[in-house]
Design a protein around this motif. Structure first.
Motif, mmCIF file in Angstrom:
data_model
loop_
_atom_site.group_PDB
_atom_site.id
_atom_site.type_symbol
_atom_site.label_atom_id
_atom_site.label_comp_id
_atom_site.label_asym_id
_atom_site.label_seq_id
_atom_site.Cartn_x
_atom_site.Cartn_y
_atom_site.Cartn_z
ATOM 1 N N PRO A 76 0.802 -1.232 0.000
ATOM 2 C CA PRO A 76 0.000 0.000 0.000
ATOM 3 C C PRO A 76 0.830 1.276 0.000
ATOM 4 C CG PRO A 76 -0.047 -1.024 2.163
ATOM 5 C CD PRO A 76 0.643 -1.995 1.252
ATOM 6 N N ASN A 77 2.136 1.155 0.225
ATOM 7 C CA ASN A 77 2.986 2.340 0.298
ATOM 8 C C ASN A 77 3.690 2.659 -1.012
ATOM 9 O OD1 ASN A 77 2.506 2.720 3.131
ATOM 10 N ND2 ASN A 77 3.857 0.977 3.501
ATOM 11 N N THR A 78 3.453 1.868 -2.047
ATOM 12 C CA THR A 78 4.069 2.112 -3.346
ATOM 13 C C THR A 78 3.003 2.066 -4.438
ATOM 14 O OG1 THR A 78 4.516 -0.234 -3.779
ATOM 15 C CG2 THR A 78 6.210 1.016 -2.595
ATOM 16 N N ASN A 79 3.326 2.653 -5.579
ATOM 17 C CA ASN A 79 2.407 2.596 -6.718
ATOM 18 C C ASN A 79 2.720 1.349 -7.528
ATOM 19 O OD1 ASN A 79 0.544 3.119 -8.665
ATOM 20 N ND2 ASN A 79 1.384 5.081 -9.300
ATOM 21 N N ALA A 80 2.339 0.176 -6.979
ATOM 22 C CA ALA A 80 2.704 -1.107 -7.583
ATOM 23 C C ALA A 80 1.890 -1.420 -8.834
ATOM 24 C CB ALA A 80 2.533 -2.228 -6.562
ATOM 25 N N LEU A 81 0.683 -0.836 -8.951
ATOM 26 C CA LEU A 81 -0.189 -1.154 -10.071
ATOM 27 C C LEU A 81 0.007 -0.154 -11.198
ATOM 28 C CD1 LEU A 81 -3.547 -2.068 -8.283
ATOM 29 C CD2 LEU A 81 -1.621 -3.553 -8.885
ATOM 30 N N THR A 82 0.195 -0.666 -12.404
ATOM 31 C CA THR A 82 0.292 0.164 -13.596
ATOM 32 C C THR A 82 -0.645 -0.376 -14.660
ATOM 33 O OG1 THR A 82 2.209 -1.144 -14.331
ATOM 34 C CG2 THR A 82 2.654 0.939 -13.185
ATOM 35 N N PHE A 83 -1.122 0.526 -15.516
ATOM 36 C CA PHE A 83 -2.143 0.185 -16.486
ATOM 37 C C PHE A 83 -1.686 0.584 -17.885
ATOM 38 C CE2 PHE A 83 -3.982 1.013 -12.397
ATOM 39 C CZ PHE A 83 -4.873 -0.034 -12.212
ATOM 40 N N THR A 84 -2.020 -0.249 -18.859
ATOM 41 C CA THR A 84 -1.684 0.055 -20.254
ATOM 42 C C THR A 84 -2.881 -0.205 -21.147
ATOM 43 O OG1 THR A 84 -0.802 -2.184 -20.580
ATOM 44 C CG2 THR A 84 0.779 -0.450 -20.028
ATOM 45 N N ASN A 85 -2.923 0.519 -22.258
ATOM 46 C CA ASN A 85 -3.901 0.260 -23.308
ATOM 47 C C ASN A 85 -3.434 -0.983 -24.039
ATOM 48 O OD1 ASN A 85 -5.013 0.309 -26.070
ATOM 49 N ND2 ASN A 85 -5.915 2.263 -25.447
ATOM 50 N N ALA A 86 -4.245 -2.033 -24.034
ATOM 51 C CA ALA A 86 -3.820 -3.317 -24.594
ATOM 52 C C ALA A 86 -3.583 -3.250 -26.090
ATOM 53 C CB ALA A 86 -4.858 -4.387 -24.269
ATOM 54 N N ALA A 87 -4.255 -2.351 -26.786
ATOM 55 C CA ALA A 87 -4.112 -2.253 -28.238
ATOM 56 C C ALA A 87 -2.854 -1.515 -28.642
ATOM 57 C CB ALA A 87 -5.336 -1.575 -28.839
ATOM 58 N N THR A 88 -2.518 -0.453 -27.906
ATOM 59 C CA THR A 88 -1.394 0.404 -28.298
ATOM 60 C C THR A 88 -0.155 0.222 -27.440
ATOM 61 O OG1 THR A 88 -2.067 2.247 -26.868
ATOM 62 C CG2 THR A 88 -3.071 2.122 -29.073
ATOM 63 N N GLY A 89 -0.329 -0.351 -26.259
ATOM 64 C CA GLY A 89 0.782 -0.480 -25.333
ATOM 65 C C GLY A 89 1.087 0.788 -24.557
ATOM 66 N N ALA A 90 0.310 1.844 -24.788
ATOM 67 C CA ALA A 90 0.545 3.122 -24.115
ATOM 68 C C ALA A 90 0.150 3.033 -22.648
ATOM 69 C CB ALA A 90 -0.248 4.230 -24.795
ATOM 70 N N THR A 91 0.946 3.681 -21.804
ATOM 71 C CA THR A 91 0.629 3.732 -20.374
ATOM 72 C C THR A 91 -0.604 4.600 -20.143
ATOM 73 O OG1 THR A 91 2.954 3.451 -19.769
ATOM 74 C CG2 THR A 91 1.484 4.395 -18.101
ATOM 75 N N VAL A 92 -1.508 4.107 -19.316
ATOM 76 C CA VAL A 92 -2.693 4.884 -18.938
ATOM 77 C C VAL A 92 -2.392 5.539 -17.596
ATOM 78 C CG1 VAL A 92 -5.164 4.811 -18.446
ATOM 79 C CG2 VAL A 92 -4.188 3.257 -20.148
ATOM 80 N N THR A 93 -2.323 6.857 -17.601
ATOM 81 C CA THR A 93 -1.948 7.589 -16.394
ATOM 82 C C THR A 93 -3.183 7.994 -15.594
ATOM 83 O OG1 THR A 93 -1.941 9.683 -17.603
ATOM 84 C CG2 THR A 93 0.143 8.458 -17.503
ATOM 85 N N GLY A 94 -2.935 8.543 -14.421
ATOM 86 C CA GLY A 94 -4.026 9.088 -13.614
ATOM 87 C C GLY A 94 -4.379 8.274 -12.397
ATOM 88 N N PHE A 95 -3.767 7.081 -12.246
ATOM 89 C CA PHE A 95 -4.091 6.261 -11.081
ATOM 90 C C PHE A 95 -3.178 6.620 -9.920
ATOM 91 C CE2 PHE A 95 -3.201 2.406 -8.516
ATOM 92 C CZ PHE A 95 -4.447 2.292 -7.928
ATOM 93 N N THR A 96 -3.785 6.944 -8.775
ATOM 94 C CA THR A 96 -3.048 7.221 -7.548
ATOM 95 C C THR A 96 -3.542 6.270 -6.469
ATOM 96 O OG1 THR A 96 -2.828 9.562 -8.117
ATOM 97 C CG2 THR A 96 -2.470 8.953 -5.809
ATOM 98 N N PRO A 97 -2.683 5.401 -5.954
ATOM 99 C CA PRO A 97 -3.154 4.427 -4.960
ATOM 100 C C PRO A 97 -3.530 5.092 -3.646
ATOM 101 C CG PRO A 97 -0.765 4.346 -5.157
ATOM 102 C CD PRO A 97 -1.252 5.271 -6.238
ATOM 103 N N THR A 98 -4.615 4.620 -3.055
ATOM 104 C CA THR A 98 -5.047 5.095 -1.734
ATOM 105 C C THR A 98 -5.429 3.890 -0.889
ATOM 106 O OG1 THR A 98 -7.292 5.446 -2.595
ATOM 107 C CG2 THR A 98 -5.831 7.354 -2.530
ATOM 108 N N PHE A 99 -4.510 2.946 -0.784
ATOM 109 C CA PHE A 99 -4.760 1.704 -0.063
ATOM 110 C C PHE A 99 -4.233 1.787 1.362
ATOM 111 C CE2 PHE A 99 -3.708 0.056 -4.503
ATOM 112 C CZ PHE A 99 -5.025 0.124 -4.935
#
Length: 228
Positions: A76-99
């Motif tokens: 919960p103390n790190t941003n371990a989860l990252t997201f990508t667009n499966a079609a383009t491989g581009a990183t999807v930004t905007g996620f901030t963990p609050t766990f």
């Protein structure tokens, strides 16, 4: 070991997902220094992949609308989860963990009115009444207004003003078994989405998502996700 199941219903694609766990690299229960997180894609038309510490576990890639991940154990103390667009491989930004340590969460990706991907982190902490399941609504359908969920024609829940876009309602207890699920915008208003028959398992907490229509359609979609 629990499993995931998916079913498709007319008048909107419905993915009914049993408690969020399946075989995979991260399919364990969080303990003292970790949090347990499930992810569901409720965006308009983008397939997404989620990585935990840089690894996309089996079944966590190329998730279409209603697709959900395994239960992932995260720091919960790190941003371990990252997201990508499966079609383009581009990183999807905007996620901030609050766990929080020891917590259980559902992360929902959805599309805002401007077409951007947003993330909502929902705490799964709730104890339903004996013999019942827990249920809450998340509104991922831009332009839908404040919505109400109905089971077998009767309004469910305690959200007196409905659930607005980009927000979740409060948990409430719902009887176990099957109910025909629909959405409207208040007493006497027309049905805006029909989720069909959904089954609720006692002791399980679910997030019911009202989502956007698919490309070329005006029919709002729904997805039901069991919490990790």
């Amino acid at each position: 070991m629990q499993f995931r199941s998916l079913s498709v219903v007319a008048l909107g694609t419905l993915f009914v997902v049993a408690a969020c766990s399946k075989d995979g690299d991260n399919d364990i229960t969080g303990t003292g220094t970790t949090a347990t997180v499930g992810f569901v894609n409720a965006t308009s038309n983008s397939n997404l992949s989620v990585a935990n510490n840089g690894t996309v576990a089996t079944g966590n890639g190329n998730l279409a609308f209603g697709g959900n991940s395994s239960c992932m154990v995260v720091n919960p103390n790190t941003n371990a989860l990252t997201f990508t667009n499966a079609a383009t491989g581009a990183t999807v930004t905007g996620f901030t963990p609050t766990f929080s340590t020891g917590g259980h969460y559902t992360v929902v990706a959805y599309t805002d009115a401007a077409g951007n991907t947003q993330f909502a982190t929902l705490n799964n902490s709730f104890t339903p009444a004996s013999g019942s399941a827990g249920l809450r609504v998340f509104n991922a359908a831009s332009g839908s207004g404040n919505v109400f969920v109905l089971g077998n024609g009767a309004t469910l829940g305690t959200d007196a003003s409905g659930v607005g876009f980009g927000s979740s309602g409060t948990f409430f207890s719902v009887p176990s078994g099957s109910q025909n699920i629909t959405f409207n915008t208040g007493t006497g208003t027309a049905t805006i989405a029909n989720g069909g028959s959904m089954s609720f398992t006692p002791g399980t907490n679910y997030t019911l998502i009202l989502g956007p229509a698919s490309s070329g359609s005006t029919t709002l979609r729904t997805t039901l996700v069991g919490g990790c």
